[in-house]
Write an enzyme that holds these catalytic residues in place. Structure first.
Site, PDB file in Angstrom:
ATOM      1  N   ARG A 171      28.540   3.059 -73.830  1.00 14.67           N
ATOM      2  CA  ARG A 171      28.847   3.560 -72.502  1.00 14.67           C
ATOM      3  C   ARG A 171      29.379   2.411 -71.650  1.00 14.67           C
ATOM      4  O   ARG A 171      28.911   1.274 -71.754  1.00 14.67           O
ATOM      5  CB  ARG A 171      27.610   4.167 -71.831  1.00 14.67           C
ATOM      6  N   GLU A 226      35.463   7.293 -66.112  1.00 14.03           N
ATOM      7  CA  GLU A 226      36.504   7.674 -67.072  1.00 14.03           C
ATOM      8  C   GLU A 226      37.233   8.936 -66.613  1.00 14.03           C
ATOM      9  O   GLU A 226      36.574   9.919 -66.267  1.00 14.03           O
ATOM     10  CB  GLU A 226      35.881   7.893 -68.459  1.00 14.03           C
ATOM     11  N   HIS A 240      37.918   6.266 -75.149  1.00 15.74           N
ATOM     12  CA  HIS A 240      36.681   6.965 -75.513  1.00 15.74           C
ATOM     13  C   HIS A 240      36.922   7.917 -76.684  1.00 15.74           C
ATOM     14  O   HIS A 240      36.576   9.109 -76.623  1.00 15.74           O
ATOM     15  CB  HIS A 240      36.108   7.729 -74.310  1.00 15.74           C
TER      16      HIS A 240
END
Length: 321
Positions: free
Chosen positions: A234, A263, A285
């Site tokens: 994370r 994000e 991601h």
């Protein structure tokens, strides 16, 4: 009949099959859901599916029919689990689906940075090979993985799989004891020792209030071997402003990140300001997102929902997860 609402289906690739639950239900699917749309869309729903749409206490308090939050991911920091626990709302997550895809992405980042592949590719495109006048050139250092000490933060399924692959490469994996803890035991390396002796540090732990910013300026200054920092966990685990400073001061050799603190990151965010550097790789991601892993996730998501309705819930998490 259960009403099921998927708030952010677009977070799973369109080619991934999402089967229909095997009980009477109404399924409403939204590709994306803005914060101001959450309550309206979940009105009357007994089951909510979310990947990253946040479900705060203020939102949950307006949803009296809700009985299950099925998170389409392993991380559950998008849900106020304490509120859910206090008000009889179950929370289930996905586990074990990323055991290949995340470790493989982790090592892709390691290998690319350890061997300076991005820098060499940029040089080739810029004509450096022709200007060198010989069959190769040595603009950037290249290091093997074999023999390198790999500090692993997080000893769960992903951390263990990373350690297995590291051993196959001939690396020395070190599981870091939790920050601030003493008496680590034989399976763990004390936190300060891990920082000081690792050639590469990789993060595979959840984001919690306790783990937020666990790598910041004091930690970077303790990294005596100028390691690579790999983060497929994370974004909030690492203080991004401190990361930029560490790169600027040469405290670390490089950074491979698949996550950001926020994000997508803003165009002027710390991560975007360093993304074009040859010793930095930022991916959007997607470490978790091989087609194989996504299909496993989608199948397990529906399994969790079916099992909950059948009275044998699986993968439940509590406020401490």
């Amino acid at each position: 009949m259960h009403k099921i609402v998927f708030l952010d289906r677009a977070t799973i690739a369109p080619q991934i099959r999402l089967r229909s639950p095997a009980f009477a239900h109404e399924l409403v699917v939204h590709d994306r859901t803005a914060p101001e749309q959450i309550v309206e869309r979940l009105a009357g729903a007994s089951i909510a599916i979310t990947n990253k749409v946040p479900l705060s206490a203020a939102v949950l308090a307006q949803l009296p029919a809700l009985r299950l939050v099925a998170v389409a991911a392993t991380g559950t920091d998008c849900v106020d689990k304490a509120y859910c626990q206090q008000h009889g709302i179950a929370v289930a997550n996905i586990r074990g689906y990323a055991v290949n895809t995340v470790p493989e992405h982790t090592f892709a980042l390691m290998l690319a940075l350890r061997r300076n592949l991005v820098a060499y590719r940029d040089d080739v495109l810029a004509g450096e090979w022709q200007r060198s006048g010989q069959f190769c050139f040595f603009n950037h250092t290249i290091h093997d993985l074999r023999g390198a000490r790999l500090g692993i933060i997080g000893e769960g399924v992903l951390g263990q799989r990373v350690a297995d692959i590291a051993r196959a490469f001939g690396m020395v994996p070190l599981f870091a004891a939790r920050k601030g803890k003493t008496g680590a035991g034989r399976l763990y390396t004390p936190w300060d020792e891990m920082l000081a002796t690792s050639d590469i540090i990789t993060l595979h732990c959840p984001l919690t209030p306790q783990s937020r910013g666990m790598i910041a300026t004091p930690e970077f200054r303790a990294m005596a071997r100028r390691p690579l920092i790999i983060n497929t966990g994370r974004g909030g685990l690492v203080d991004e402003a401190a990361l930029v400073q560490a790169l600027d001061e040469g405290l670390i050799a490089g950074a491979g990140f698949d996550v950001a603190d926020g994000e997508p990151p803003a165009a002027d965010s710390p991560m975007m300001r360093i993304a074009a550097r040859p010793n930095v790789i930022l991916t959007p991601h997607v470490a978790w997102a091989s087609d194989e892993a996504q299909q496993t996730l989608a199948d397990q998501l529906i399994d969790n929902i079916e099992n909950f309705v059948a009275g044998r819930p699986t993968n439940l998490v509590d406020s401490a997860y």
